[in-house]
Design an enzyme around this catalytic site. Structure first.
Site, mmCIF file in Angstrom:
data_model
loop_
_atom_site.group_PDB
_atom_site.id
_atom_site.type_symbol
_atom_site.label_atom_id
_atom_site.label_comp_id
_atom_site.label_asym_id
_atom_site.label_seq_id
_atom_site.Cartn_x
_atom_site.Cartn_y
_atom_site.Cartn_z
ATOM 1 N N SER A 79 -6.468 -12.909 -4.493
ATOM 2 C CA SER A 79 -6.834 -13.331 -3.514
ATOM 3 C C SER A 79 -8.376 -13.917 -3.360
ATOM 4 O O SER A 79 -9.040 -13.073 -3.695
ATOM 5 C CB SER A 79 -6.616 -12.186 -2.170
ATOM 6 O OG SER A 79 -7.485 -13.206 -1.028
ATOM 7 N N MET A 116 -2.642 -17.551 8.195
ATOM 8 C CA MET A 116 -2.976 -16.745 9.403
ATOM 9 C C MET A 116 -3.352 -17.653 10.471
ATOM 10 O O MET A 116 -4.603 -17.470 10.766
ATOM 11 C CB MET A 116 -3.900 -15.536 8.894
ATOM 12 C CG MET A 116 -3.284 -14.580 7.852
ATOM 13 S SD MET A 116 -4.327 -13.435 6.880
ATOM 14 C CE MET A 116 -4.740 -14.683 5.682
ATOM 15 N N MET A 162 2.987 -7.493 4.839
ATOM 16 C CA MET A 162 1.521 -7.149 4.879
ATOM 17 C C MET A 162 1.151 -5.590 4.806
ATOM 18 O O MET A 162 1.931 -4.818 5.540
ATOM 19 C CB MET A 162 0.871 -7.541 5.941
ATOM 20 C CG MET A 162 0.656 -9.011 6.157
ATOM 21 S SD MET A 162 -0.478 -10.080 5.217
ATOM 22 C CE MET A 162 -2.114 -8.848 5.215
ATOM 23 N N MET A 195 -7.191 -18.570 7.808
ATOM 24 C CA MET A 195 -7.660 -17.934 9.130
ATOM 25 C C MET A 195 -8.132 -18.859 9.934
ATOM 26 O O MET A 195 -9.187 -19.466 9.704
ATOM 27 C CB MET A 195 -8.304 -16.818 8.902
ATOM 28 C CG MET A 195 -8.005 -15.766 7.774
ATOM 29 S SD MET A 195 -8.927 -14.446 7.538
ATOM 30 C CE MET A 195 -8.271 -13.572 6.230
ATOM 31 N N ASP A 219 -6.137 -17.383 1.551
ATOM 32 C CA ASP A 219 -6.094 -16.851 2.854
ATOM 33 C C ASP A 219 -6.709 -17.976 3.798
ATOM 34 O O ASP A 219 -7.913 -18.021 3.949
ATOM 35 C CB ASP A 219 -6.789 -15.479 2.801
ATOM 36 C CG ASP A 219 -5.803 -14.399 2.299
ATOM 37 O OD1 ASP A 219 -4.992 -14.457 2.712
ATOM 38 O OD2 ASP A 219 -6.600 -13.821 1.386
ATOM 39 N N HIS A 273 -3.968 -16.622 -4.440
ATOM 40 C CA HIS A 273 -3.640 -16.541 -2.835
ATOM 41 C C HIS A 273 -4.684 -16.952 -2.183
ATOM 42 O O HIS A 273 -5.924 -16.391 -2.524
ATOM 43 C CB HIS A 273 -3.399 -14.870 -2.758
ATOM 44 C CG HIS A 273 -3.177 -14.492 -1.580
ATOM 45 N ND1 HIS A 273 -1.580 -14.679 -1.165
ATOM 46 C CD2 HIS A 273 -3.670 -14.181 -0.312
ATOM 47 C CE1 HIS A 273 -1.465 -14.002 0.231
ATOM 48 N NE2 HIS A 273 -2.649 -13.591 0.664
ATOM 49 N N HIS A 330 -1.495 -18.525 2.493
ATOM 50 C CA HIS A 330 -1.107 -17.407 3.379
ATOM 51 C C HIS A 330 -1.759 -17.889 4.786
ATOM 52 O O HIS A 330 -2.858 -17.509 5.072
ATOM 53 C CB HIS A 330 -1.688 -16.178 2.971
ATOM 54 C CG HIS A 330 -1.580 -14.969 3.879
ATOM 55 N ND1 HIS A 330 -2.220 -13.777 3.801
ATOM 56 C CD2 HIS A 330 -0.668 -14.946 4.802
ATOM 57 C CE1 HIS A 330 -1.745 -12.860 5.079
ATOM 58 N NE2 HIS A 330 -0.721 -13.628 5.586
ATOM 59 N N ASP A 370 0.396 -7.553 0.250
ATOM 60 C CA ASP A 370 -0.845 -8.039 0.329
ATOM 61 C C ASP A 370 -1.662 -7.128 1.184
ATOM 62 O O ASP A 370 -1.509 -6.819 2.414
ATOM 63 C CB ASP A 370 -1.063 -9.434 0.951
ATOM 64 C CG ASP A 370 -2.212 -10.047 1.272
ATOM 65 O OD1 ASP A 370 -3.120 -9.547 0.512
ATOM 66 O OD2 ASP A 370 -1.997 -11.008 2.096
HETATM 67 C C1 DX5 Z 1 -6.186 -9.929 4.419
HETATM 68 C C2 DX5 Z 1 -5.859 -11.090 3.338
HETATM 69 C C3 DX5 Z 1 -5.676 -10.664 2.143
HETATM 70 C C4 DX5 Z 1 -6.867 -9.971 1.505
HETATM 71 C C5 DX5 Z 1 -6.683 -9.087 0.768
HETATM 72 O O1 DX5 Z 1 -5.899 -10.536 5.664
HETATM 73 O O2 DX5 Z 1 -4.371 -11.591 3.810
HETATM 74 O O3 DX5 Z 1 -4.925 -11.488 1.188
HETATM 75 O O4 DX5 Z 1 -7.777 -11.024 0.944
HETATM 76 O O5 DX5 Z 1 -7.880 -8.333 0.214
HETATM 77 P P1 DX5 Z 1 -7.729 -6.891 -0.510
HETATM 78 O O6 DX5 Z 1 -6.797 -7.050 -1.598
HETATM 79 O O7 DX5 Z 1 -9.283 -6.737 -0.842
HETATM 80 O O8 DX5 Z 1 -7.333 -5.962 0.488
HETATM 81 ZN ZN ZN Z 2 -3.374 -12.634 2.329
#
Ligand code: DX5
Ligand code: ZN
Length: 246
Positions: free
Chosen positions: A9, A77, A168, A38, A36, A34, A75, A202
């Protein structure tokens, strides 16, 4: 079960040198990145949008085939997943993974994410993502039961079936949180029912938690802080892979 796919990620990368960090991670043995996304609404944090994805695409060769090396696993969000499909395709996204909670019909109207008129059914959204030429993933937060996904997974029409399910193992929003082993029964249930499904986990994955996730049946492994915070990222990527493929 399908083979390991390791997807660092980039939320835990140094954003000031993001392009270099992405290509370096692929060189260290990562399969996918990956990404993310948001929106400050579906989750209480903001990251980045299509222009940043398009910039990092120029540092990482696109995959030669579906699910191949260099896949951008986005991903999403975000509260309105349908709205951004075309923009993310144009930016270079390969797999568009939306949250079930953001795509359910008004039946879930108490949920703050589920109020907008932009709602669509998961089946229709998966079809739309496929029509745009991307793989489709569907994600569930810790509070969501996994059996809500059986309807799409059991569809007779491949165009409406997801290519991946993301379970998740933290509340989405931030990297570096503690792994929630309480979510693993969802992975077990999915693996039992769907032996060939790509099941992604994740949140909080790393050398200390990978065995539990792998034993439950996960094969697509996201790791942010465990990879980007490591002295030897290549070693961590190899360790995660061996735990799944053993
Ligand atoms: C959280 C994200 C993850 C995050 C994971 O909302 O979806 O992808 O980056 O980070 P780690 O591996 O540090 O928990
Ligand atoms: Zn993620």
């Amino acid at each position: 079960a399908p083979k390991a796919i390791i997807a660092p990620s980039i939320l835990s990368a140094d954003f000031a040198e993001l392009g270099a960090a992405c290509s370096r991670t692929i060189g260290q043995g990562a399969d996918w990145l990956h990404v993310d996304i948001m929106d400050g609404h579906f989750v209480p944090n903001l990251t980045f949008g299509p222009p940043v994805v398009a910039k990092i695409r120029s540092h990482v060769a696109p995959p030669a085939e579906h699910h191949g090396k260099g896949t951008f696993d986005c991903h999403m969000m975000i509260a309105e997943p349908k709205k951004w499909v075309k923009e993310f395709k144009a930016a270079g996204c390969d797999l568009y993974c939306f949250h079930y909670e953001a795509a359910v019909d008004s039946s879930d109207a108490e949920s703050p994410e589920a109020t907008s008129a932009a709602k669509t059914s998961p089946r229709a959204l998966i079809r739309y993502i496929h029509d745009q030429g991307m793989l489709a993933g569907i994600a569930v937060k810790p509070g969501t039961r996994v059996d809500v996904l059986y309807d799409v997974l059991d569809s007779d029409d491949a165009a409406e079936r997801p290519d991946m399910v993301l379970v998740m193992t933290v509340e989405p929003g931030f990297g570096g949180q503690k792994f929630m082993a309480s979510e693993l029964p969802k992975v077990e249930a999915l693996r039992k029912r769907y032996p060939e499904l790509n099941i992604e986990v994740d949140g909080g994955l790393g050398p200390g938690t990978i065995d539990q996730a792998a034993d439950a049946g996960a094969n697509v492994i996201v790791a942010g802080s465990a990879v980007f915070g490591a002295k030897d990222p290549a070693g961590v990527i190899a360790l995660l892979r061996e735990a799944v493929d053993k």
